[in-house]
Design an enzyme around this catalytic site. Structure first.
Site, PDB file in Angstrom:
ATOM      1  N   ASP A  82       3.350  -0.768  11.037  1.00 44.47           N
ATOM      2  CA  ASP A  82       2.475  -1.429  10.070  1.00 44.47           C
ATOM      3  C   ASP A  82       1.010  -1.281  10.483  1.00 44.47           C
ATOM      4  OD1 ASP A  82       1.908  -2.989   7.815  1.00 44.47           O
ATOM      5  OD2 ASP A  82       2.055  -4.878   8.924  1.00 44.47           O
ATOM      6  N   HIS A  83       0.167  -0.894   9.547  1.00 47.19           N
ATOM      7  CA  HIS A  83      -1.287  -0.817   9.769  1.00 47.19           C
ATOM      8  C   HIS A  83      -1.658  -0.018  11.018  1.00 47.19           C
ATOM      9  CE1 HIS A  83      -2.757  -3.246   6.464  1.00 47.19           C
ATOM     10  NE2 HIS A  83      -1.795  -4.121   6.692  1.00 47.19           N
ATOM     11  N   HIS A 180      -4.755 -10.850   3.564  1.00 39.66           N
ATOM     12  CA  HIS A 180      -3.974 -11.174   4.750  1.00 39.66           C
ATOM     13  C   HIS A 180      -4.288 -12.599   5.199  1.00 39.66           C
ATOM     14  CE1 HIS A 180      -3.946  -6.633   5.253  1.00 39.66           C
ATOM     15  NE2 HIS A 180      -2.676  -6.962   5.168  1.00 39.66           N
ATOM     16  N   GLY A 181      -3.259 -13.306   5.659  1.00 40.20           N
ATOM     17  CA  GLY A 181      -3.458 -14.668   6.126  1.00 40.20           C
ATOM     18  C   GLY A 181      -3.151 -15.687   5.047  1.00 40.20           C
ATOM     19  N   GLY A 209      -0.117  -8.976   2.102  1.00 38.34           N
ATOM     20  CA  GLY A 209      -0.720 -10.296   1.954  1.00 38.34           C
ATOM     21  C   GLY A 209       0.082 -11.245   1.093  1.00 38.34           C
ATOM     22  N   ASN A 230       5.331  -7.574   1.806  1.00 36.42           N
ATOM     23  CA  ASN A 230       5.038  -7.824   3.220  1.00 36.42           C
ATOM     24  C   ASN A 230       4.778  -9.304   3.485  1.00 36.42           C
ATOM     25  OD1 ASN A 230       4.961  -4.994   3.173  1.00 36.42           O
ATOM     26  ND2 ASN A 230       3.315  -4.920   4.696  1.00 36.42           N
ATOM     27  N   ALA A 232       3.990 -11.962   6.827  1.00 40.31           N
ATOM     28  CA  ALA A 232       3.716 -12.098   8.261  1.00 40.31           C
ATOM     29  C   ALA A 232       3.293 -13.521   8.614  1.00 40.31           C
ATOM     30  CB  ALA A 232       2.637 -11.103   8.698  1.00 40.31           C
ATOM     31  N   THR A 233       2.179 -13.969   8.046  1.00 38.42           N
ATOM     32  CA  THR A 233       1.575 -15.234   8.472  1.00 38.42           C
ATOM     33  C   THR A 233       2.505 -16.422   8.290  1.00 38.42           C
ATOM     34  OG1 THR A 233      -0.608 -14.349   7.909  1.00 38.42           O
ATOM     35  CG2 THR A 233      -0.426 -16.727   8.194  1.00 38.42           C
TER      36      THR A 233
END
Length: 286
Positions: A82-83, A180-181, A209, A230, A232-233
């Site tokens: 990722d990224h 993101h976040g 995000g 996706n 994540a946070t």
């Protein structure tokens, strides 16, 4: 079972109108928590690791864990870079067995982004490795990456069409208003822009995000063509919050087997919800 390319997962999702969840991993416990739920719900899954993750735990160790769990749970899974921003870094990790990579050149002008992505595509396709790229740029903070609001911009549909044609990329991450976040207020998702991109781009589309985005918004993006979501946070917050609460109740506690399991169980609830939102449950055979 084995570690596979995301293109096989995303092609099925695109053909059948659902999305494959891509969950960011950080250690053995997060991998285990995610796969416990995916196995139970028979959901395809993409385990995504940023460069920061592979600094914390070596790729070879993560790959071995994922391979073992794939056999234990009798399910294919994709391990995704990722990224990542370097062809050399991707090349090394692909040679180690990874079959899915995101090359992020979104901070470059269009022509430079195309050049970088095309170089990665040429190499990865020779190794049966699928490639994701990003056009447009999401704001926010994830891992070691930070993009301020002034530097973020949305994906132009016609540029997206040209980008895919010029690079041969397998999937495209689009910027349509997510970040993101976490969000200080409800994000404004440009659904019309997404629909216009879908009309001119035939490869699977990716939503970055997605943490903290209302479920109904995510479902709508899937209806409009997103096939990879996706997260994540939200996973990190659930895990950390549960561990903090456990220590508040058990100030003398020190056994990782207990507090890690509490964190894992909290993370599992987020994973379960995202699978339901993506519509990916029962998409792989028992």
């Amino acid at each position: 079972m084995s570690i596979i390319s995301t293109k096989y997962l995303l092609q099925d999702a695109q053909a059948n109108g659902y999305a494959v969840p891509a969950f960011n991993i950080h250690n053995a416990e997060t991998i285990q928590a995610i796969l416990e739920v995916c196995s139970e719900m028979r959901s395809p899954v993409i385990l995504a690791g940023t460069p920061g993750t592979f600094k914390h735990i070596a790729l070879e160790e993560i790959y071995a864990l994922c391979s073992a769990y794939s056999t234990t749970y009798n399910m294919p899974l994709a391990l995704h870079l990722d990224h990542h921003e370097s062809l050399d870094d991707i090349r090394r990790k692909v040679h180690a067995g990874v079959r899915s990579a995101m090359i992020d050149g979104s901070h470059f002008p269009f022509a430079e982004n195309v050049k970088l992505v095309k170089s990665v595509v040429d190499f990865c396709h020779s190794q049966d490795c699928s490639v994701e790229a990003e056009l447009g740029r999401l704001g926010g903070v994830e891992d070691d990456m930070s993009v301020d609001a002034e530097s973020a911009f949305l994906t132009d549909p016609q540029e997206a069409k040209r980008f895919v044609e010029l690079t041969g990329v397998d999937s495209l991450a689009v910027a349509i208003g997510t970040a993101h976040g976490l969000y200080s207020k409800t994000p404004k998702i440009d659904f019309q822009r997404l629909a216009e991109i879908r009309e001119v781009v035939d490869v699977p589309l990716v939503l970055h995000g997605a943490s903290d985005v209302p479920d109904e918004f995510v479902r709508r993006t899937i209806e409009l063509g997103v096939t990879k979501v996706n997260v994540a946070t939200e996973l990190k917050i659930a895990f950390a919050g549960a561990v903090k609460a456990w220590f508040a109740e058990n100030p003398q506690g020190n056994d990782p087997r207990y507090y890690m399991r509490v964190g894992m169980d909290a993370m599992k609830e987020v994973v379960r919800n995202k699978i339901n939102v993506c519509g990916s449950a029962n998409r792989i055979s028992a």
